[in-house]
Scaffold this motif. Structure first.
Motif, PDB file in Angstrom:
ATOM      1  N   ASN A   1       0.795  -0.963  -0.166  1.00 50.82           N
ATOM      2  CA  ASN A   1      -0.274  -0.084  -0.004  1.00 50.82           C
ATOM      3  C   ASN A   1       0.904   1.416   0.033  1.00 50.82           C
ATOM      4  N   ASP A   2       1.969   1.125  -0.740  1.00 53.35           N
ATOM      5  CA  ASP A   2       2.886   2.625  -1.221  1.00 53.35           C
ATOM      6  C   ASP A   2       3.599   2.774   0.202  1.00 53.35           C
ATOM      7  N   LYS A   3       3.824   1.865   1.262  1.00 52.08           N
ATOM      8  CA  LYS A   3       4.704   1.950   2.299  1.00 52.08           C
ATOM      9  C   LYS A   3       5.576   0.964   2.167  1.00 52.08           C
ATOM     10  N   ILE A   4       6.689   1.565   2.791  1.00 51.72           N
ATOM     11  CA  ILE A   4       7.892   0.454   3.004  1.00 51.72           C
ATOM     12  C   ILE A   4       7.944  -0.046   4.633  1.00 51.72           C
TER      13      ILE A   4
ATOM     14  N   ASP B   1       7.179   6.237   3.460  1.00 53.05           N
ATOM     15  CA  ASP B   1       6.623   6.479   2.179  1.00 53.05           C
ATOM     16  C   ASP B   1       7.336   5.894   0.971  1.00 53.05           C
ATOM     17  N   VAL B   2       6.868   5.056   0.189  1.00 58.24           N
ATOM     18  CA  VAL B   2       7.523   4.483  -0.775  1.00 58.24           C
ATOM     19  C   VAL B   2       8.380   5.197  -1.885  1.00 58.24           C
ATOM     20  N   ASN B   3       7.495   6.457  -1.884  1.00 56.18           N
ATOM     21  CA  ASN B   3       8.369   7.502  -3.095  1.00 56.18           C
ATOM     22  C   ASN B   3       9.189   8.323  -2.360  1.00 56.18           C
ATOM     23  N   SER B   4       9.031   8.973  -1.337  1.00 56.09           N
ATOM     24  CA  SER B   4       9.641  10.010  -0.879  1.00 56.09           C
ATOM     25  C   SER B   4      10.821   9.555   0.258  1.00 56.09           C
ATOM     26  N   PHE B   5      10.373   8.248   0.673  1.00 58.98           N
ATOM     27  CA  PHE B   5      11.355   7.777   1.703  1.00 58.98           C
ATOM     28  C   PHE B   5      11.260   8.356   3.110  1.00 58.98           C
ATOM     29  N   ASP B   6      10.118   9.388   3.083  1.00 61.25           N
ATOM     30  CA  ASP B   6       9.838   9.985   4.436  1.00 61.25           C
ATOM     31  C   ASP B   6       9.438   8.931   5.426  1.00 61.25           C
ATOM     32  N   LYS B   7       9.857   8.925   6.716  1.00 63.07           N
ATOM     33  CA  LYS B   7       9.432   8.208   7.465  1.00 63.07           C
ATOM     34  C   LYS B   7       8.127   8.404   8.123  1.00 63.07           C
ATOM     35  N   ILE B   8       7.180   7.624   8.054  1.00 60.87           N
ATOM     36  CA  ILE B   8       5.756   7.730   8.526  1.00 60.87           C
ATOM     37  C   ILE B   8       5.339   7.720   9.918  1.00 60.87           C
ATOM     38  N   SER B   9       6.004   6.468  10.444  1.00 58.59           N
ATOM     39  CA  SER B   9       5.799   6.045  11.757  1.00 58.59           C
ATOM     40  C   SER B   9       6.721   4.921  12.256  1.00 58.59           C
TER      41      SER B   9
ATOM     42  N   ASN C   1      -2.631  -8.795   2.079  1.00 56.29           N
ATOM     43  CA  ASN C   1      -3.517  -8.856   3.138  1.00 56.29           C
ATOM     44  C   ASN C   1      -2.670  -8.840   4.382  1.00 56.29           C
ATOM     45  N   THR C   2      -1.778  -9.614   4.655  1.00 55.02           N
ATOM     46  CA  THR C   2      -1.141 -10.104   5.543  1.00 55.02           C
ATOM     47  C   THR C   2       0.395  -9.735   5.596  1.00 55.02           C
ATOM     48  N   ILE C   3       0.917  -9.152   6.602  1.00 53.23           N
ATOM     49  CA  ILE C   3       2.511  -9.171   6.538  1.00 53.23           C
ATOM     50  C   ILE C   3       2.888 -10.376   7.523  1.00 53.23           C
ATOM     51  N   TYR C   4       3.933 -11.002   7.052  1.00 53.58           N
ATOM     52  CA  TYR C   4       4.798 -12.055   7.520  1.00 53.58           C
ATOM     53  C   TYR C   4       6.038 -11.765   8.156  1.00 53.58           C
ATOM     54  N   LYS C   5       6.316 -12.034   9.190  1.00 51.21           N
ATOM     55  CA  LYS C   5       7.561 -11.556  10.161  1.00 51.21           C
ATOM     56  C   LYS C   5       8.247 -12.835  10.475  1.00 51.21           C
ATOM     57  N   SER C   6       9.309 -12.891  10.435  1.00 52.41           N
ATOM     58  CA  SER C   6      10.293 -14.070  10.924  1.00 52.41           C
ATOM     59  C   SER C   6      11.254 -13.449  11.998  1.00 52.41           C
TER      60      SER C   6
ATOM     61  N   SER D   1      -2.057  -5.928   8.698  1.00 54.54           N
ATOM     62  CA  SER D   1      -1.445  -5.043   7.918  1.00 54.54           C
ATOM     63  C   SER D   1      -1.568  -3.687   8.222  1.00 54.54           C
ATOM     64  N   ASN D   2      -2.929  -3.380   9.102  1.00 53.95           N
ATOM     65  CA  ASN D   2      -3.233  -2.093   9.468  1.00 53.95           C
ATOM     66  C   ASN D   2      -2.481  -1.569  10.830  1.00 53.95           C
ATOM     67  N   THR D   3      -2.423  -2.356  11.788  1.00 58.01           N
ATOM     68  CA  THR D   3      -2.205  -2.075  13.059  1.00 58.01           C
ATOM     69  C   THR D   3      -0.748  -2.693  13.277  1.00 58.01           C
TER      70      THR D   3
END
Length: 345
Positions: free
Chosen positions: A183-186, A200-208, A226-231, A242-244
């Motif tokens: 969703n346009d976020k790294i 932000d994927v375009n500007s590299f500005d840190k959002i949070s 839909n889901t982010i997976y983390k090892s 993916s939202n929280t």
């Protein structure tokens, strides 16, 4: 004075005895028996449960759960997650008494992983100074997260030329780890700092930023839209909202023999999770529903095709480019990025 010392010794002795492991506890009247061989059982096998009634109580009813789900005395394991799972029995007996007992069982896959090889399609330049922790494609452009304290970076790269399009350095106290884009976020992990960053994927500005939950370290990330997976370096792969970005559940990575630890950089490819294993020059293919290792790819010959030098390290970095339907791999301090096609041996 002697009397006081004598009473003190008696008091302390009594205190130590009362704090012992069996203090205030009665031995359980029941235990759970299974048909698992030394605690291990294959996913294609029916698990049988029974209750050992050690004190011959009159049992009114028994309720079993496996991995938190209510089950009967015979369980088809097909739809359960692999790994060490808890079996719980709630026993009602003697009309008004209740006892809860537990045991564990390890569910294994029912087949060994398929073995895959690869064919090199293209080779591209890669920054030899990059301690690669994660790579991922977005709009036909490669993004990379690198590690090491005081050297960690987030980069946007023209993969065909190796040119750095955009770069930011992490603060010295952070050791960069894996990344994923949604969703346009790294989303970028750090290793032992318990913190992830969102840009932000375009500007590299840190959002949070976000904190980890039960996983103690950050290693790799991927997503299925839909889901982010983390090892976290163990056998566990965590599912994040993916939202929280809250850890909601996890799978345990297992073969037909046992668990696979060191799960590191990950990529979602055709409904499966492809993952590097730390200090291994190969990739495991994992079923994200139950944690089964369904395949392994031996990339060990690639390390001999890059410039050999003192800080050359292991394979780490896997990305799927949907434009070409091909996989890209590289390693820590490698000067090449390989585009490959995976083939079954």
């Amino acid at each position: 004075m002697k009397t006081f010392k004598y009473l003190l010794i008696i008091f302390l002795g009594g205190l130590i005895m009362s704090c012992g492991p069996n203090s205030g506890k009665n031995k359980s009247a029941f235990s759970i028996k299974t048909n698992a061989n030394k605690g291990d059982i294959s996913i294609n096998t029916a698990l049988s449960l029974s209750l050992e009634n050690k004190k011959k109580h009159i049992i009114d009813s028994v309720f079993y759960t496996l991995d938190g789900m209510k089950v009967g005395e015979t369980i088809q394991l097909t739809n359960f997650k692999l790994g060490k799972q808890t079996i719980e029995a709630i026993v009602y007996f003697n009309n008004d008494e209740k006892e809860t007992v537990t045991t564990t069982v390890t569910i294994l896959n029912d087949a060994p992983p398929k073995v895959y090889s690869y064919k090199i399609i293209n080779e591209y330049p890669h920054d030899i100074t990059s301690y690669t922790q994660g790579i991922e494609f977005f709009n036909d452009t490669l993004y990379e997260s690198t590690g090491q304290y005081k050297k960690s970076k987030l980069r946007k790269i023209d993969y065909k030329t190796g040119k750095i399009i955009k770069n930011i350095d992490l603060a010295d106290e952070y050791f960069g780890e894996g990344l994923t884009i949604l969703n346009d976020k790294i989303y970028q992990l750090t290793w032992r700092e318990g913190t992830g960053f969102v840009y932000d994927v375009n500007s590299f500005d840190k959002i949070s930023s976000f904190k980890y939950g039960n996983s103690k370290e950050g290693w790799g990330l991927c997503n299925n839209e839909n889901t982010i997976y983390k090892s976290d370096g163990t056998e566990k792969i965590w599912s994040l909202n993916s939202n929280t970005l809250v850890e909601e559940s996890y799978i345990q990575v297992y073969t037909n023999k046992g668990k696979i630890v060191g799960i590191n950089e990950m990529e979602w490819i055709d409904g499966n999770i492809y993952t590097n294993r730390y200090q291994k020059d190969g990739v495991a293919i994992i079923n994200p529903k139950n944690g089964a290792v369904t395949g392994v790819i031996d990339f060990s010959p690639l390390k001999k095709l890059v410039t050999q030098h003192e800080t050359l390290d292991v394979l780490n970095g896997i990305a799927y480019n949907p434009k070409n339907n091909t996989i890209f791999v590289t390693g820590k301090h490698w000067d090449k990025l390989f585009e490959v096609e995976v083939i079954e041996k």
